[in-house]
Design a protein around this motif. Sequence first.
Motif, PDB file in Angstrom:
ATOM      1  N   LEU A  19       0.808  -1.222   0.000  1.00 37.55           N
ATOM      2  CA  LEU A  19       0.000   0.000   0.000  1.00 37.55           C
ATOM      3  C   LEU A  19       0.831   1.258   0.000  1.00 37.55           C
ATOM      4  O   LEU A  19       0.341   2.335  -0.274  1.00 37.55           O
ATOM      5  CB  LEU A  19      -0.934  -0.004   1.206  1.00 37.55           C
ATOM      6  CG  LEU A  19      -2.072  -0.992   0.985  1.00 37.55           C
ATOM      7  CD1 LEU A  19      -2.065  -2.053   2.015  1.00 37.55           C
ATOM      8  CD2 LEU A  19      -3.378  -0.270   0.878  1.00 37.55           C
ATOM      9  N   VAL A  20       2.118   1.108   0.306  1.00 38.02           N
ATOM     10  CA  VAL A  20       2.972   2.293   0.315  1.00 38.02           C
ATOM     11  C   VAL A  20       3.493   2.565  -1.104  1.00 38.02           C
ATOM     12  O   VAL A  20       3.344   3.664  -1.629  1.00 38.02           O
ATOM     13  CB  VAL A  20       4.141   2.120   1.304  1.00 38.02           C
ATOM     14  CG1 VAL A  20       4.996   3.364   1.329  1.00 38.02           C
ATOM     15  CG2 VAL A  20       3.609   1.821   2.692  1.00 38.02           C
ATOM     16  N   CYS A  21       4.074   1.520  -1.722  1.00 34.77           N
ATOM     17  CA  CYS A  21       4.504   1.658  -3.118  1.00 34.77           C
ATOM     18  C   CYS A  21       3.485   0.883  -3.940  1.00 34.77           C
ATOM     19  O   CYS A  21       3.634  -0.310  -4.141  1.00 34.77           O
ATOM     20  CB  CYS A  21       5.880   1.071  -3.348  1.00 34.77           C
ATOM     21  SG  CYS A  21       7.025   1.463  -2.045  1.00 34.77           S
ATOM     22  N   GLN A  22       2.452   1.578  -4.410  1.00 32.17           N
ATOM     23  CA  GLN A  22       1.253   0.872  -4.859  1.00 32.17           C
ATOM     24  C   GLN A  22       1.437   0.032  -6.125  1.00 32.17           C
ATOM     25  O   GLN A  22       0.591  -0.773  -6.444  1.00 32.17           O
ATOM     26  CB  GLN A  22       0.120   1.875  -5.057  1.00 32.17           C
ATOM     27  CG  GLN A  22      -0.272   2.497  -3.725  1.00 32.17           C
ATOM     28  CD  GLN A  22      -1.415   3.466  -3.856  1.00 32.17           C
ATOM     29  OE1 GLN A  22      -1.761   3.867  -4.940  1.00 32.17           O
ATOM     30  NE2 GLN A  22      -1.988   3.849  -2.746  1.00 32.17           N
TER      31      GLN A  22
ATOM     32  N   PHE B 262      -8.546  -3.513  -2.655  1.00 31.43           N
ATOM     33  CA  PHE B 262      -7.455  -2.833  -3.335  1.00 31.43           C
ATOM     34  C   PHE B 262      -6.123  -3.552  -3.101  1.00 31.43           C
ATOM     35  O   PHE B 262      -5.217  -3.507  -3.917  1.00 31.43           O
ATOM     36  CB  PHE B 262      -7.365  -1.396  -2.808  1.00 31.43           C
ATOM     37  CG  PHE B 262      -6.321  -0.567  -3.467  1.00 31.43           C
ATOM     38  CD1 PHE B 262      -6.483  -0.149  -4.779  1.00 31.43           C
ATOM     39  CD2 PHE B 262      -5.168  -0.188  -2.788  1.00 31.43           C
ATOM     40  CE1 PHE B 262      -5.518   0.625  -5.393  1.00 31.43           C
ATOM     41  CE2 PHE B 262      -4.211   0.579  -3.395  1.00 31.43           C
ATOM     42  CZ  PHE B 262      -4.386   0.995  -4.703  1.00 31.43           C
TER      43      PHE B 262
ATOM     44  N   LEU C 194       6.246  -0.902   5.905  1.00 29.00           N
ATOM     45  CA  LEU C 194       4.968  -1.575   6.132  1.00 29.00           C
ATOM     46  C   LEU C 194       4.958  -2.964   5.476  1.00 29.00           C
ATOM     47  O   LEU C 194       4.402  -3.914   6.029  1.00 29.00           O
ATOM     48  CB  LEU C 194       3.821  -0.722   5.577  1.00 29.00           C
ATOM     49  CG  LEU C 194       2.421  -1.306   5.773  1.00 29.00           C
ATOM     50  CD1 LEU C 194       2.059  -1.360   7.242  1.00 29.00           C
ATOM     51  CD2 LEU C 194       1.374  -0.519   5.004  1.00 29.00           C
TER      52      LEU C 194
END
Lengths: 194, 174
Positions: B50-53, B96, B64
């Motif tokens: 979710l940080v580097c999508q 997602f 994370l």
Amino acid sequence: MNKFLWPLIGFIVLIVLLGVGLTLNPRDVPSPLIGKPAPNFTLKQLGAPDKTFSPRDLHGQVWLLNVWASWCVTCRQEHPVLVELGKSQTVPLIGLNYKELRGDGGVDMSRIGADEEEKLARERANGWLESRGNPYTLTALDLDGRVGIDYGVYGVPETYVIDKAGLIRFKYTGPLTQEAITGKILPLVAELSK
Amino acid sequence: MKRWLLPLLCALSLLSPLGANVQANEAAPLAANEAVEKRLLAISEELRCLVCQNETLAASQAELANDLRREIRGLINEGKSDAEIMDFMVSRYGDFVRYRPPVKSTTLLLWFGPVLLLLIGLLALFRTLRQRNRLIARDTLSADEAQRANALLNAAPTTPANAPAPHESAGPTP
């Protein structure tokens, strides 16, 4: 004329779609936790080392949970707004200090033991609140970020509105603005408090 | 003991080519259980960081992602099934987080949009080809017409009324 009409229409549709895409924020991932019970936890408090906090303690009240850390740059940006909110005393504001040391890329965790980690985290977090003002009713220490995972935290700061029944009603990702507080959060709190 | 064991192993591995190979393959800090790591890899390749999508959870070096891999490793060790681990992730981060989101009303366009575009493209291609066939049929000369055209071209006068410059040949234009 007709020959160019359809490609032109296709082009305009594409431009409109891409234009709308530009206005969306890809960081804004809808949380599946909206309408679900706030995950329970028991964590030590920042201000009172011998006390713990658990969402159950606030059952029957509407409250806000704000995830922050001293290494988080955007938290500095939202902090003045939170300080104002804290002064107004309209709603309990609980801080969740997220990975105070482990989240800081500049800290070499292999050199720090468990006891020392908690002590250092308290020093850093307390120092940060002393210099910038402490808007929180209390802050819970999530040293390893496990509670953060249960709440689906993927970037700090994040803010949750939790209702009297302990359900998460709203999540705000990113630094809070005055508009978001007066326009969205406070009306929602007022409605939920009825 | 660990402190001197690792340098010793590294040094030993340098002595034999085979050893060096093994070291290179196992450089990542893996837990002891290979089966667990294999499952962790399979699951985390299906998940979005979710940080580097645009990275999978398996590939991402974000803080994370590290935490979530540790969490998944824990769940595997607890004996949870792949489906249960997926549920764990989806209940926290939503659909997602999955690179293969389930088919439902909100993801219909995502799943079937490409097929729709392909159908529209095929339809346009089909229409263009049919139109072209019709044009070709209309513009092709019949045997009779071709003969007349050839006769006219061969009988072309050397100096037509609107004669071009004499050194230019009045050849047939396409």
